[in-house]
Design a protein around this motif. Structure first.
Motif, short mmCIF file in Angstrom:
data_model
loop_
_atom_site.label_atom_id
_atom_site.label_comp_id
_atom_site.label_asym_id
_atom_site.label_seq_id
_atom_site.Cartn_x
_atom_site.Cartn_y
_atom_site.Cartn_z
N GLU A 66 2.28 -30.06 -47.23
CA GLU A 66 1.99 -30.58 -48.57
C GLU A 66 0.94 -31.70 -48.57
N ASP A 67 0.53 -32.16 -47.41
CA ASP A 67 -0.57 -33.14 -47.32
C ASP A 67 -1.93 -32.45 -47.37
N THR A 68 -1.94 -31.14 -47.37
CA THR A 68 -3.19 -30.39 -47.42
C THR A 68 -3.97 -30.68 -48.70
N GLY A 69 -5.27 -30.85 -48.56
CA GLY A 69 -6.11 -31.08 -49.72
C GLY A 69 -7.43 -31.68 -49.33
N THR A 70 -8.23 -31.95 -50.34
CA THR A 70 -9.48 -32.66 -50.13
C THR A 70 -9.21 -34.14 -50.35
N TYR A 71 -9.59 -34.95 -49.38
CA TYR A 71 -9.34 -36.39 -49.44
C TYR A 71 -10.64 -37.11 -49.82
N TYR A 72 -10.52 -37.98 -50.82
CA TYR A 72 -11.66 -38.71 -51.34
C TYR A 72 -11.48 -40.21 -51.14
N CYS A 73 -12.55 -40.85 -50.80
CA CYS A 73 -12.61 -42.30 -50.74
C CYS A 73 -13.17 -42.78 -52.08
N ALA A 74 -12.67 -43.91 -52.57
CA ALA A 74 -13.13 -44.42 -53.85
C ALA A 74 -13.12 -45.93 -53.85
N SER A 75 -13.97 -46.52 -54.70
CA SER A 75 -13.99 -47.97 -54.82
C SER A 75 -14.00 -48.37 -56.29
N ALA A 76 -13.46 -49.57 -56.56
CA ALA A 76 -13.32 -50.06 -57.92
C ALA A 76 -13.76 -51.51 -58.02
N ARG A 77 -14.29 -51.90 -59.17
CA ARG A 77 -14.61 -53.31 -59.41
C ARG A 77 -13.33 -54.12 -59.49
N ALA A 78 -12.33 -53.55 -60.08
CA ALA A 78 -11.02 -54.19 -60.21
C ALA A 78 -9.99 -53.09 -60.34
N CYS A 79 -8.77 -53.41 -59.95
CA CYS A 79 -7.74 -52.38 -60.03
C CYS A 79 -6.36 -53.02 -60.04
N THR A 80 -5.40 -52.27 -60.50
CA THR A 80 -4.01 -52.59 -60.27
C THR A 80 -3.61 -51.75 -59.06
N LEU A 81 -3.49 -52.39 -57.94
CA LEU A 81 -3.40 -51.68 -56.66
C LEU A 81 -2.29 -50.65 -56.67
N SER A 82 -1.11 -51.05 -57.09
CA SER A 82 0.06 -50.17 -56.99
C SER A 82 -0.01 -48.98 -57.93
N ARG A 83 -0.87 -49.05 -58.95
CA ARG A 83 -0.93 -47.96 -59.90
C ARG A 83 -1.60 -46.72 -59.31
N LEU A 84 -2.52 -46.93 -58.37
CA LEU A 84 -3.24 -45.82 -57.73
C LEU A 84 -3.77 -44.84 -58.80
N TRP A 85 -4.46 -45.41 -59.76
CA TRP A 85 -4.95 -44.63 -60.90
C TRP A 85 -6.43 -44.34 -60.72
N ALA A 86 -6.80 -43.09 -60.76
CA ALA A 86 -8.19 -42.70 -60.53
C ALA A 86 -9.13 -43.33 -61.54
N GLY A 87 -8.61 -43.63 -62.74
CA GLY A 87 -9.45 -44.20 -63.78
C GLY A 87 -10.00 -45.58 -63.45
N ASP A 88 -9.36 -46.27 -62.49
CA ASP A 88 -9.85 -47.60 -62.09
C ASP A 88 -11.11 -47.50 -61.22
N TYR A 89 -11.30 -46.36 -60.59
CA TYR A 89 -12.30 -46.22 -59.53
C TYR A 89 -13.59 -45.58 -60.04
N ILE A 90 -14.69 -46.21 -59.69
CA ILE A 90 -15.98 -45.79 -60.25
C ILE A 90 -16.91 -45.14 -59.23
N ASP A 91 -16.64 -45.35 -57.95
CA ASP A 91 -17.49 -44.75 -56.92
C ASP A 91 -16.62 -43.78 -56.12
N TRP A 92 -17.16 -42.62 -55.86
CA TRP A 92 -16.40 -41.58 -55.16
C TRP A 92 -17.25 -40.94 -54.08
N GLY A 93 -16.62 -40.65 -52.94
CA GLY A 93 -17.30 -39.87 -51.93
C GLY A 93 -17.20 -38.39 -52.22
N PRO A 94 -17.89 -37.56 -51.47
CA PRO A 94 -17.87 -36.12 -51.70
C PRO A 94 -16.58 -35.45 -51.24
#
Length: 125
Positions: free
Chosen positions: A89-117
């Protein structure tokens, strides 16, 4: 802008380990959070782990706690994800992302503005 490039994906049997890396370049000083997300075939993007840039606070989704470790090398602008006791169940495409600010524990994609391929992880049973 921050450019992110993941590496280290691959195929392993269940119970195995993999290490992912994410090289960051550009305006990295303007980002407070970095994270790993994953997307399984046919499913939405899920937050896996996050860390404050230059800090030690981390957050993990429940399904990977105790098995995955997120870390960073500030000098090398590199983010890591150590994955152990991998499950199918860990199978998938893994992406790295960065955010100007975030609520760390929320792990919400909407916080993150830069994404790797993304890099693919396949865990077979």
């Amino acid at each position: 802008q921050v450019v992110l490039v993941e590496s280290g994906g691959g195929s392993v049997r269940a119970g195995g380990s993999l290490s992912l890396s994410c090289a960051a370049s550009g305006s990295t000083g303007s980002r407070d959070c970095m994270a790993w997300f994953r997307q399984a075939p046919g499913k939405g993007r899920e937050g896996v782990a996050a860390i404050y840039v230059g800090g030690s606070s981390t957050a993990y989704t429940d399904s990977v706690k105790g098995r995955f470790t997120i870390s960073q090398d500030d000098a090398e602008n590199t983010l890591y994800l150590e994955m152990h006791s991998l499950k199918p169940e860990d199978t998938g495409t893994y992406y790295c992302a960065s955010a100007r600010a975030c609520t760390l524990s929320r792990l919400w994609a909407g916080d993150y503005i830069d994404w790797g391929p993304g890099t693919q992880v396949i865990v077979s049973s």
